[in-house]
Design an enzyme around this catalytic site. Sequence first.
Site, PDB file in Angstrom:
ATOM      1  N   HIS A  53      67.153  10.888 -11.201  1.00 26.90           N
ATOM      2  CA  HIS A  53      66.654  12.381 -10.692  1.00 26.90           C
ATOM      3  C   HIS A  53      66.389  12.952 -12.262  1.00 26.90           C
ATOM      4  CE1 HIS A  53      66.825  16.609 -10.043  1.00 26.90           C
ATOM      5  NE2 HIS A  53      65.425  16.348  -9.164  1.00 26.90           N
ATOM      6  N   HIS A  97      59.937  19.488 -17.358  1.00 25.31           N
ATOM      7  CA  HIS A  97      61.040  20.053 -16.798  1.00 25.31           C
ATOM      8  C   HIS A  97      60.879  21.794 -16.686  1.00 25.31           C
ATOM      9  CE1 HIS A  97      65.165  20.768 -14.740  1.00 25.31           C
ATOM     10  NE2 HIS A  97      65.678  20.019 -15.246  1.00 25.31           N
TER      11      HIS A  97
END
Length: 305
Positions: A53, A97
Amino acid sequence: MSMSTLRHFLWLGALLLATIQVSALPTAQDLICNGHPEYCDRRYSELSFVGAHNSPFVGPLLQHNQDISVTEQLDFGIRFLQGQTHKNDDGVFSMCHTSCILEDAGSVSSYLQTVKTWLDSHPNEVVTLLITNGDGLDIKEFDDAFNAVNGIKDYTFAPKSKLALGDWPTLRELITTGKRLIVFVDSKADTNRFPYLLDEFSYYFETPFSTTDENFPQCKLDRPAGGKPDGQMYLVNHTLNVNVFGIFLPDRFKAGRTNAAVGQGSIGAQVDLCNSIYHRKPNVVLLDFITEGDVLKAERTMNGL
């Protein structure tokens, strides 16, 4: 020694050498696919992968999800990589992110180059990318990033039409045809224009993400909204988070427990729960901090090894 005798010995030597060379070639039985000969004749849709992930976001800070680089993740044994994309303030399509201010891990094309370089030197490996489209950009942005990496599109798998669960090729077929890179995008996919950029939710459903319960007590279908599980592969978000004033951060300190193969709150425990609901094991289990716990043992168990 007469000339005819010499020619005879040379002919025998050439025949022996040819026999040795042919016998040294790998046969269909010799092929090892993603590290296991048992995987070779299973369809892609019949296998279970543990996945990294937020694979590009590496480091010791609170927002980081992995401890080792993308190349090291692949070397470790991970064959499913997920990452988020955004455009940064300079207009560069990047692996970011949540936002590029929080974490910018470089351009998408640089990330793809890393994967392509690894594939070049690992000819019996099939790798999957799940790339999210955080800004809802036109899918051409993704194609442009692939075009910037010489040769990577030669590896991509592009089915002629949408595949049912039972229509996916085996790993052997993907490897022997050289189509060893499967690419999914979570939004704006248009396979009429770019058939190798597959729409994630045409093939998968996902369980909820940003879980804060360390026991992972559910396996409900979360996305796509209104989706149905029948005929779909599925992805389990087995990543534990801490809610800090409304900000969800990966729980690094409990990663060993979360990524254990068995036990309460483990990969195995949630897989068993999901299997009891859908009567088949997940195709992907996404994880943070893949070097913690025993993630490859969990993957082997899911695949019956």
